[in-house]
Design an enzyme around this catalytic site. Structure first.
Site, PDB file in Angstrom:
ATOM      1  N   LYS A  50       0.837  -1.204   0.000  1.00 39.41           N
ATOM      2  CA  LYS A  50       0.000   0.000   0.000  1.00 39.41           C
ATOM      3  C   LYS A  50       0.869   1.250   0.000  1.00 39.41           C
ATOM      4  O   LYS A  50       0.547   2.250  -0.635  1.00 39.41           O
ATOM      5  CB  LYS A  50      -0.951  -0.014   1.206  1.00 39.41           C
ATOM      6  CG  LYS A  50      -2.070  -1.046   1.058  1.00 39.41           C
ATOM      7  CD  LYS A  50      -2.821  -1.294   2.364  1.00 39.41           C
ATOM      8  CE  LYS A  50      -3.831  -2.426   2.184  1.00 39.41           C
ATOM      9  NZ  LYS A  50      -4.562  -2.752   3.402  1.00 39.41           N
ATOM     10  N   GLN A  90      -4.223  -1.326   9.723  1.00 41.69           N
ATOM     11  CA  GLN A  90      -4.230  -2.657   9.094  1.00 41.69           C
ATOM     12  C   GLN A  90      -4.866  -3.685  10.037  1.00 41.69           C
ATOM     13  O   GLN A  90      -4.445  -3.824  11.188  1.00 41.69           O
ATOM     14  CB  GLN A  90      -2.790  -3.057   8.732  1.00 41.69           C
ATOM     15  CG  GLN A  90      -2.688  -4.370   7.989  1.00 41.69           C
ATOM     16  CD  GLN A  90      -3.323  -4.338   6.592  1.00 41.69           C
ATOM     17  OE1 GLN A  90      -3.199  -3.352   5.865  1.00 41.69           O
ATOM     18  NE2 GLN A  90      -4.008  -5.397   6.228  1.00 41.69           N
ATOM     19  N   ASP A 113     -10.495   3.317   4.799  1.00 43.23           N
ATOM     20  CA  ASP A 113     -10.924   1.918   4.652  1.00 43.23           C
ATOM     21  C   ASP A 113     -12.448   1.810   4.722  1.00 43.23           C
ATOM     22  O   ASP A 113     -13.005   0.732   4.509  1.00 43.23           O
ATOM     23  CB  ASP A 113     -10.309   1.050   5.770  1.00 43.23           C
ATOM     24  CG  ASP A 113      -9.177   0.181   5.243  1.00 43.23           C
ATOM     25  OD1 ASP A 113      -9.080   0.030   4.007  1.00 43.23           O
ATOM     26  OD2 ASP A 113      -8.413  -0.345   6.068  1.00 43.23           O
TER      27      ASP A 113
END
Ligand code: NAD
Length: 278
Positions: A50, A90, A113
């Site tokens: 990412k 994450q 996200d």
């Protein structure tokens, strides 16, 4: 019939190009904070990729590896940091932390996200907001493949917060007739067979066999399963390919799109934050 293979890598590359142009138009590069907690090797790889993607399109990344006890304070700092437009925490977090509880600490404006309760609520209400990357990537793939969703029968297998639920909401917002299947669904095969668009997000290798797919259906395989034969999806690709109209491969289908949509969300968050201070 042999299905068209939808090339997620190519679509993702086109999305990244589009994002790079948008980044270059901004007064300053957007900033993405990546937060990695614990020792999970797969998570470390995802975060590294990412950050590489971000660098490629001109997004600055700020990487953090806090101890579990420091995560809440770090998120508060990142929420307040004007250089940070997006925060990527994450998941999964180590067992001592609750994924949902920690995610909820992220400022919804920086929720790239799309997993905070506010983002999830806006999505259900059909209001603009940050959408989880994997379902957003699936919608982008369907658009690229020219799939007509209005009135179509869409079947989603899997009801996680991360994939299945937001995807069902997006398909509904696109006026598809959505059926949601899960581990307690009575007749999965019969339900899948009636789909014009079938999305498998169950995490069960080979779950979707050719007899479960209607002739000419579009099949999107979100599954990412590490098996002895390597990375496989939830769909029996070789057999289903002979029945479906279009299909995504694993790897090279939804995975690259998930990564690309994080960049899209980061730019969208940066733009919204810029607008808010004008
Ligand atoms: P999850 O385990 O949280 O949810 C799985 C869902 O599938 C559950 O709702 C469960 O009810 C349903 N399910 C499981 N077995 C089933 C069965 N036999 N029949 C019907 N339904 C069944 O998983 P998740 O986080 O939603 O991920 C799903 C899959 O997608 C995993 O393989 C994951 O690795 C993959 N994934 C891929 C990407 C990507 O970028 N390609 C992103 C996220 C998740």
């Amino acid at each position: 019939m042999t299905a068209t293979v939808i090339d997620g890598k190519a679509v993702a590359a086109a999305v990244r190009e589009r994002v790079a142009v948008e980044v270059a138009d901004l007064p300053e590069p957007p900033g993405l904070a990546t937060v990695l907690v614990g020792e999970d090797p797969a998570s470390a790889v995802y975060v590294r990729m990412k950050r590489e993607d971000s660098a490629e399109v001109g997004i600055r990344s700020f990487h953090h590896e806090p101890a579990p006890g420091e995560v809440a304070d770090l998120l508060a700092e990142l929420n307040a940091d004007r250089q940070v437009n997006g925060i990527l925490l994450q998941l999964p977090l180590p067992a001592e932390l609750d994924d949902a509880e920690m995610t909820a600490l992220i400022d919804p404006r920086k929720d790239v996200d799309g997993l905070t309760p506010l983002s999830a609520g806006l999505l259900l209400q059909g209001k603009p907001g940050l959408v989880p990357c994997t379902p957003a990537g699936v919608m982008e793939l369907l658009a690229y493949a020219g799939v007509e969703l209005e009135g179509a029968e869409a079947v989603v297998v899997g009801r996680s917060q991360l994939v299945g639920k937001p995807l069902a909401a997006l398909l509904l917002a696109a006026n598809a007739t959505v059926t949601h299947c899960h581990s307690r669904t009575r007749d999965l095969a019969a339900t899948c067979r009636r789909a014009d668009v079938l999305v498998a997000a169950a995490g069960s290798p080979g779950l979707i066999t050719a007899d479960m797919v209607g002739e000419g259906a579009t099949v999107i395989d979100v599954g990412t399963n590490r098996t002895d034969e390597g990375l496989t999806g939830d769909v029996d690709f070789a057999a289903v390919r002979e029945v479906a109209g279009a299909i995504t491969p694993v790897p090279g289908g939804v995975g690259p799109m998930t990564r690309a949509m994080l960049l899209v969300n980061t730019v969208a968050a940066a733009k919204a934050q810029l607008e808010a201070v004008r």
